[in-house]
Scaffold this motif. Structure first.
Motif, short mmCIF file in Angstrom:
data_model
loop_
_atom_site.label_atom_id
_atom_site.label_comp_id
_atom_site.label_asym_id
_atom_site.label_seq_id
_atom_site.Cartn_x
_atom_site.Cartn_y
_atom_site.Cartn_z
N THR A 33 2.07 46.69 -6.82
CA THR A 33 1.52 45.89 -5.76
C THR A 33 0.10 45.54 -6.18
OG1 THR A 33 0.41 47.77 -4.76
CG2 THR A 33 2.59 47.07 -3.91
N THR A 91 0.11 41.52 -5.11
CA THR A 91 -0.58 40.75 -4.03
C THR A 91 -2.02 41.05 -4.00
OG1 THR A 91 -0.09 42.49 -2.79
CG2 THR A 91 1.55 40.87 -2.79
N THR A 170 -1.01 34.30 -1.32
CA THR A 170 -0.49 35.66 -1.72
C THR A 170 -0.99 36.41 -2.59
OG1 THR A 170 0.55 34.17 -3.96
CG2 THR A 170 1.69 34.17 -1.68
N LEU A 171 -2.41 36.07 -2.79
CA LEU A 171 -3.06 37.07 -3.56
C LEU A 171 -4.73 37.06 -3.17
CD1 LEU A 171 -3.18 38.58 -6.57
CD2 LEU A 171 -4.20 36.49 -7.34
#
Ligand SMILES: [Zn+2]
Length: 203
Positions: A33, A91, A170-171
């Motif tokens: 993750t 992420t 998304t990051l």
């Protein structure tokens, strides 16, 4: 190397069986993750600090936790960042500096690195960190450690894979400083946030 062999034997005997199910799952799956970018310093162990299980962190460790700004061409750090973000789909990215960092101490104290020319060249990626560090007193190393985390976050943002994922929402990028003596982690803000820069928040 005997101690490492002993460690492997103990791992197989005591640790592996207790997590056999996890390792069986991981044998066919790689879905971390978080990309953790830390210093190569032996005292800074990402999985230990964050209490992460195998498979959770994709780790890049470099001297001084430096992330060169993006430049086309073969580069191991860039390839690892791109793989983590664009292929594995992490992420979050953490850039983690630490207290008593040898690389930052050398820069803060102007150590002669003539006998280690590759180190001297590599540390040029911290030029902006040094330029931004106003402190000249005994706090200079820790001030440089903090500024360096911010500078590397800025470098990280120049990588196309990172820029794309951030634009898509998304990051998330985070800056940390780990204190070896206390085990504490302080979060530091990006370069643009001067107030956060001056008052690191303890996690
Ligand atoms: Zn270090």
């Amino acid at each position: 190397m005997q101690d490492l062999s002993d460690g492997v034997a103990r791992f197989r005997r005591e640790v592996f069986p207790a997590k056999a199910e996890l390792f069986a799952r991981l044998a066919g799956t790689h879905r971390p993750t978080t990309l953790f970018i830390g210093c190569s310093d032996a005292r800074v162990v990402p999985e230990l600090i964050t209490q992460s299980e195998p498979g959770e962190l994709f780790v890049v460790r470099t001297a001084g936790n430096l992330v060169p700004a993006y430049a086309p061409g073969p580069d191991g750090v860039t390839a690892s960042i791109e793989y983590a973000v664009a292929v594995l789909g992490v992420t979050g990215i953490v850039v983690c500096g630490h207290s008593a960092c040898g690389a930052m101490t050398a820069l803060a104290e102007g150590t002669d690195l003539g006998a280690a020319p590759s180190v001297a060249d590599w540390l040029r990626h911290a030029d902006a960190s040094v330029a931004r560090t106003a402190s000249t007193g005994p706090d200079r190393v820790s001030a440089l450690v903090r500024e360096n985390v911010r500078a590397q976050l800025a470098n990280l943002a120049t990588h196309p894979s990172v820029a794309r994922a951030r634009a898509a929402g998304t990051l998330t990028l985070r800056g940390w400083v780990y204190d070896i003596r206390s085990g504490g982690v302080a979060e530091v803000g990006p370069v643009t946030d001067r107030r956060a820069a001056l008052t690191p928040r303890t996690i």
